[in-house]
Design an enzyme around this catalytic site. Structure first.
Site, mmCIF file in Angstrom:
data_model
loop_
_atom_site.group_PDB
_atom_site.id
_atom_site.type_symbol
_atom_site.label_atom_id
_atom_site.label_comp_id
_atom_site.label_asym_id
_atom_site.label_seq_id
_atom_site.Cartn_x
_atom_site.Cartn_y
_atom_site.Cartn_z
ATOM 1 C CB CYS A 148 -0.948 -0.036 1.197
ATOM 2 S SG CYS A 148 -0.113 -0.046 2.806
ATOM 3 C CB ALA A 149 0.346 4.744 0.934
#
Length: 457
Positions: free
Chosen positions: A27-28
């Site tokens: 993810c980020a």
């Protein structure tokens, strides 16, 4: 400078090697792995690596917190895993964990690549609105039209972008997936809506079709590409190699685009609107309570890595309505983290602890990344974690009371303040007051809960 290949190799070695990985994504800020045998992972060694902030093993996922550089580590990690002489590890929708784990994994994989575009476009939109309000820019000017197109294109063409990332996640051709999304935005298709808009009807080979406007939508295209992935894999398996270049795209487009507009699309539109309406109804009914729960509890969701389940709702609100109520509450959480670090800086004597708190303050203020501070300081000191939760809850309550919104889906930091600029000029002022409340309350509590002799654990 971090050696991403070396970091990836070290992580891979300490999680049990390629043979212990059944699924991987990111993810980020986190490398997200599904391990066949989690007991083989050496948490302490991974946590002590330069470039790793923390390790979390929750909801069936082994999460290695790296920060915004995670895509570079993931690229090296993926290459190491899939070039080890064994069968390729799944990066798509393999059933390698629980249903909840697979859902969270899919959401993060689909939306994570788009976050920079969404955030940058949101900031540009806020700055454009601000320029109009200050009289620096006319809405009838070509400059405004160009800037507005630059800011809003990511939302208008969101089905195309989501189709691409969904195709990668679910194991279908991302390019054919993008074509399916693009077909929904073709001018000829949109023209069928006429003046009626959603609910207008037409037919396809005698089959009635209820038409929808799919620009800025989220749910329909994700459902469509999820269904397409099964068709694509079936075709890829059964069509001879010499015919794949033509036959797979032909069948894919002929089957999936009509199927999407006839069945999947309307279900997705109404389903997505229904979920968003329920959430927004709850906020309207008790915005203060929602602010308390989200503002105070957001860091808890982040600590478990499950905040991704809420992000699509915020993105859908912005793309559909042009604003969102939930994003401000996440700001309250982040500024409560900043406030807590300020309390620690002013109270603690240990230079290492003060330095870590200062680094956390700067990181959150500029990049909105709270995980290093969350895991490195707050989770280890329950009183400080409580200080942050209370500060976020109080600030969130004020933001809810004042019905503060953002014009974009962004992460809460000083650099993303333009997201609070809306047609309602008081929205920005109320936002600043709410965030100041979060910061001050948590700073005071952080100061009270910090002992002068505390050290960085």
């Amino acid at each position: 400078m971090t050696d991403y290949k070396a970091l990836a190799k070290n992580i891979l070695d300490e999680v049990g090697g390629p043979e212990n990985i059944s699924n991987m994504t990111h993810c980020a800020t986190r490398l997200r792995l599904t391990l066949k045998d989690p007991s083989k992972a050496n948490d302490d060694k991974i946590r002590d690596m330069d470039g790793v902030a923390n390790v979390v093993n929750k909801a069936g996922q082994y999460q290695v917190l790296i920060g915004t550089e995670v895509p570079k580590v993931y690229d090296e990690f993926e290459e190491l895993v899939n070039n080890n002489g064994q069968a390729q590890v799944a990066t798509s929708n393999e059933k390698s964990g629980s249903i909840i784990t697979n859902i969270f994994s899919a959401i993060s994989a689909i939306f994570a690549p788009l976050l920079p575009a969404l955030a940058g476009s949101g900031i540009l939109r806020g700055l454009t609105i601000l320029a109009v309000q200050l009289g620096w820019l006319s809405e009838s000017s070509g400059t405004y039209a160009i800037l507005n197109a630059a800011a809003m294109s990511v939302f208008y063409f969101l089905p195309v972008l989501l189709a691409f990332t969904s195709g990668r996640r679910f194991g279908a051709s991302p390019y054919l997936s993008a074509l399916i999304g693009a077909a929904l935005l073709h001018p000829d298709f949109i023209a069928l809506l006429g003046n009626q808009g959603n609910g207008a009807t037409t037919s396809f080979m005698g089959i009635p079709v209820v038409l929808m406007n799919y620009n800025s939508t989220v749910v329909p295209i994700i459902l469509s590409i999820w269904a397409f992935s099964y068709l694509y894999k079936f075709l890829d398996k059964h069509i001879p190699e010499t015919l794949k270049l033509v036959i797979i795209p032909l069948i894919s487009l002929v089957v999936m685009i009509p199927l999407t507009v006839i069945v999947i699309g309307p279900i997705g539109v109404y389903g997505g609107e229904g979920i968003a309406n329920i959430v927004n109804w709850l906020i309207e009914r008790s915005s203060v309570l929602t602010g308390v729960v989200v503002g105070g509890g957001w860091s808890v969701l982040v600590s478990f890595g499950i905040h991704w389940a809420v992000n699509p709702i915020m993105i859908n609100n912005v793309s559909t309505y042009g604003f969102d109520y939930i994003v401000p509450f996440t700001f309250a959480c982040n500024f409560a983290v900043i406030g807590t670090t300020i309390g620690v800086i002013f109270k603690a004597r240990n230079k290492k602890l003060k330095g870590f708190a200062l680094t956390g303050l700067i990181t959150v203020a500029l990049s909105a990344i709270i995980e290093p501070t969350l895991f490195g300081l707050l989770v280890k000191n329950k009183k400080l974690f409580l200080a942050q939760i209370i500060g976020g809850a109080v600030g969130g309550a004020y933001l809810g009371l004042m019905k503060v919104v953002t014009n974009a889906f962004v992460f809460g930091s000083v650099t993303t303040f333009p997201a609070f600029v809306t047609e309602n000029s008081s929205n920005f002022i109320q936002a600043m007051i709410g965030l100041l409340i979060s910061l001050v309350v948590s700073a005071i509590l952080g100061y009270i809960f910090t002992n002068k002799d505390d050290q960085l654990a």
